[in-house]
Design an enzyme around this catalytic site. Structure first.
Site, PDB file in Angstrom:
ATOM      1  CG  ASP A   1      -2.195   0.853   0.935  1.00  0.00           C
ATOM      2  OD1 ASP A   1      -2.140   1.706   0.027  1.00  0.00           O
ATOM      3  OD2 ASP A   1      -3.222   0.688   1.629  1.00  0.00           O
TER       4      ASP A   1
HETATM    5  C1  BGC Z   1      -5.085   3.170   0.209  1.00  0.00           C
HETATM    6  C2  BGC Z   1      -5.210   2.139  -0.881  1.00  0.00           C
HETATM    7  C3  BGC Z   1      -5.069   2.789  -2.231  1.00  0.00           C
HETATM    8  C4  BGC Z   1      -3.740   3.516  -2.284  1.00  0.00           C
HETATM    9  C5  BGC Z   1      -3.443   4.167  -3.617  1.00  0.00           C
HETATM   10  C6  BGC Z   1      -3.860   4.044   0.050  1.00  0.00           C
HETATM   11  O1  BGC Z   1      -3.852   5.119   0.927  1.00  0.00           O
HETATM   12  O2  BGC Z   1      -5.057   2.521   1.460  1.00  0.00           O
HETATM   13  O3  BGC Z   1      -6.433   1.461  -0.763  1.00  0.00           O
HETATM   14  O4  BGC Z   1      -5.188   1.839  -3.247  1.00  0.00           O
HETATM   15  O5  BGC Z   1      -3.742   4.517  -1.275  1.00  0.00           O
HETATM   16  O6  BGC Z   1      -4.235   5.261  -3.855  1.00  0.00           O
END
Ligand code: BGC
Length: 709
Positions: free
Chosen positions: A289
């Site tokens: 993530d």
């Molecule tokens: C979130 C993810 C997301 C990623 C990219 C993160 O802060 O937890 O679910 O896919 O950002 O935007």
């Protein structure tokens, strides 16, 4: 001196070898993917490998939780981008530089969070689950894939399949509710929708199961928090949706932010390597993530970024999203923290993904596609999903409004189109939304009218709801009360029937609201067709068929509350648990609750022991057509590892004309539906009595060893 000559060497290398030889095996589309991967890998330098497994953002970023300076320059040898724009020309220019101006010409991957639609925004995932209609959700994901791929994307960070049982957590809106089977079923539907039957087709995108794993168990409903999950809960509740997605052929997976019993998910080698890759055979790419590897320092894992990077890579986390730590892989190798095999394994998984997507053959996106968004058929899917995901929680014979009536409309949702779209709206635009007033005006019968004073009305329709920011990432709340519930009191004084329409990204506490209104229609965050769908439901052109995918507590103090709890040691309290002394102990609305304008009668539940086939007949006993979701539960009242009171094992949605009867069957597979899992992940099955439950009917049967051995 050394450094200068190295740079010079690189420059020379780039100018003379800008185009890789087209006869190289990795350039041959006819060769098997693994051969191409091997060949390309063998030609890459360590620096190229490090870049290939790094993911950065390019252009603007509209996610307030992931702040980063806007990037305009880039290294074309990077593996993938998070691309927040829909500008195909710009995207193709980045791609051209990667393909034509780098030594090996490896195409870039463009990824983005397309969560519930790209431009044709449809209901949030939690709402979708309430439709119990996997086919419709499959179609919605197809729409998203078509719009996203034609805008230059190859990859979406969706579906989120975190089983979630704490409605304070803002991200409950992004998943499919409290039940594991529901998350598994909608996971499979969305993966198939995004990926189609062939990932090389231009209208498909790679899906990504997230967040692996247990993120929904965030303590106190706070985002990014520690999780404490027993091994059995992990195997029984949180892992199964991911297994289903892997079996359905998902291309990628995202590890989560949370710390699982002290081991952060991004470097959890048991879960990523042993379970996901070795036990389940997943050979796609695993991405972290956002900034998760850098965040290991905050989690108290290590203050040394290189140690953090090495731990994640060795655990099997292939791609570093925005931590900018995998770019330092050469240093990790130099220091002996990782070896080249660790790096190669990760690079292999990324290259394999690119070959599977057909990116070497078709790196560019067509630029001449006009009218690619919001097509009539896309809106139809979004509307049908909004209709089927709305849940009628209460109805004192007030809905549908079919008699000529004077209607007074009020509430914040009438004018808040952003709230109707919800969080993660991708390229959704409030101008595309059919608002509630607009929908009501469109479907109001000629003899009815909207009045300007509540005192002149026959019926008050009050539309209240959470604003967009109240749910979604980092959108936790300490209360489930509607922030503007006091508005209801303004209208009760008129002594008119009140229809309460509520939009939200989470379950709401209706304990004090419910007695004050005559009907409650919970519409979640329904997307661009909100107004049309709602008006059709209110005026009886459509019949509500949604059922709750998450239990609604009376008050926040009942959390965690979900339908498949274990039986309490002291029975008698409705077989469920001890009692609260200050409130009714049952929740306000259970998982599976949802009313219709018609009535259904379940009869004749039978189990044929030869075929282990359960059947039930269902009749529409009301006077209008309707759809009913049949939820098949099974319980195992005596087991060496005690089992929940009941578990959802199958569901099916049927449509019935008034007076029509259908017989619905469910073939019970002992290993799939009667087994349970222990703390090591082993599947166990015991002979004995099982109970099948559907629509309030119950029937038990005895399973003999010969039935499954
Ligand atoms: C979130 C993810 C997301 C990623 C990219 C993160 O802060 O937890 O679910 O896919 O950002 O935007």
């Amino acid at each position: 001196m050394m450094r200068i000559s190295y740079s010079l060497f690189v420059i020379l290398l780039f100018s003379f070898c800008a185009q890789a030889d087209s006869s190289y095996p990795y350039k041959q589309a006819s060769l098997p993917v693994e051969k191409r991967v091997d060949d390309l890998l063998s030609r890459m330098t360590l620096e190229e490998k490090a870049l290939q497994i790094s993911q950065l953002m390019i252009g603007p970023n509209d996610n307030p939780n992931n702040t980063v300076t806007k990037k305009t320059s880039f290294n074309p040898r990077i593996g993938s981008f998070i691309y927040f724009q829909a500008d195909v020309e710009k995207r193709n220019e980045y791609q051209r530089i990667a393909v034509e101006e780098t030594r090996l010409g490896i195409p870039l991957l463009f990824a983005y969070d397309v969560i519930h639609g790209f431009r044709t925004v449809y209901p949030i995932s939690l709402a979708q689950a309430c439709s119990f209609n996997t086919n419709l959700v499959y179609q919605a994901a197809r729409v998203a894939a078509k719009e996203a791929s034609s805008s230059g994307l190859n990859w979406t960070f969706s579906p989120m399949i975190d089983v979630a049982r704490d409605p304070r957590w803002g991200r409950v809106s992004e998943g499919y509710g409290e039940d594991s089977l529901l998350n598994s079923s909608f996971c499979v539907a969305t993966v198939r929708g995004y990926q189609g039957s062939d990932l090389t087709e231009p209208d498909t995108i790679a899906a990504c199961l997230k967040h692996f794993v247990g993120y929904g168990e965030s303590m106190a409903g706070l985002d990014y928090a520690y999780t404490d999950i027993s091994d059995r809960a992990m195997w029984e509740t949180y892992l199964p949706p991911f297994k289903s997605g892997v079996d359905a052929g998902v291309a990628t997976l995202m590890t989560s932010f949370n710390d699982i019993n002290g081991i952060p998910a991004v470097c959890h080698s048991f879960l990523i390597k042993d379970v996901l890759k070795n036990k389940w055979g997943f050979d796609g790419a695993v991405v972290s993530d956002w900034g998760a590897i850098r965040q290991l320092k905050n989690q108290g894992y290590s203050a040394d970024p290189l140690q953090c990077g090495a731990a994640s890579l060795k655990a099997g986390n292939d791609i570093d999203m925005e931590s900018k730590i995998y770019t330092k892989i050469p240093q990790m190798v130099d220091q002996g923290l990782i070896n080249i095999q660790d790096v190669d394994e990760a690079v292999r998984n990324v290259l394999r993904l690119k070959f599977r997507l057909g990116m070497f053959e078709t790196p560019y996106t067509k630029t001449n596609l006009r009218n690619r968004y919001l097509k009539k058929e896309y809106r139809e899917v979004a509307q049908q999903l909004a209709v089927e995901s709305a849940v009628l929680l209460k109805n004192e014979s007030i809905l549908p409004i079919e008699k000529p009536s004077k209607i007074y409309l009020a509430g914040n949702l009438l004018d808040d189109r952003e709230a109707l779209l919800g969080s993660w709206l991708a390229h959704g635009n409030t101008n595309d939304v059919v608002g509630i007033r607009e929908g009501i005006d469109r479907f109001l019968s000629r003899k009815s009218r909207v009045v300007s004073q509540p005192k002149d009305a026959d019926i008050i329709i009050l539309c209240l709801g959470e604003t967009k920011k109240m749910s979604g990432e980092n959108g936790s709340r300490s209360t489930l009360q509607l922030h503007n519930a006091n508005q209801i009191d303004k209208y009760t004084q008129y002594d008119k029937p009140i229809v309460l329409v509520v939009g939200s990204g989470r379950p709401i506490s209706y304990q004090t609201i419910e007695p004050k209104v005559d009907a409650i229609l919970h519409i979640w965050q329904p997307g661009v067709e909100a107004g049309n769908a709602l008006a059709k439901l209110i005026f009886g052109l459509e019949n509500p068929s949604g059922k709750l995918a998450m239990t609604f507590p009376r008050t926040v103090g009942q959390i965690p509350v979900f339908y498949n709890k274990h039986q309490s040691a002291r029975v008698g309290n409705k077989n469920w648990s001890g009692l609260y002394q200050d409130i009714e102990s049952t929740p306000m609305y259970w998982f599976g609750h949802g009313l219709s304008y018609t009535t259904f009668k379940y009869d004749n539940l039978q189990i044929d022991m030869n075929s282990l086939k359960a059947s039930v007949s269902i009749t529409n006993t009301g006077n209008r057509k309707g759809k009913e979701s049949l939820l098949w539960y099974i319980s195992d009242p005596e087991a060496k590892i005690t089992q929940p009171l009941k578990k959802l094992k199958n569901f099916e949605k049927v449509s019935l004309e008034s007076g029509e009867t259908k017989t619905v069957t469910f073939t019970i597979s002992p290993m799939e539906h009667l087994s349970y899992i222990d703390s090591k992940g082993s599947i166990l099955i015991e002979p004995g009595r099982f109970v099948v439950e559907i629509g309030g009917l119950k029937e038990s049967f005895i399973l003999d060893e010969k039935d499954y051995l």
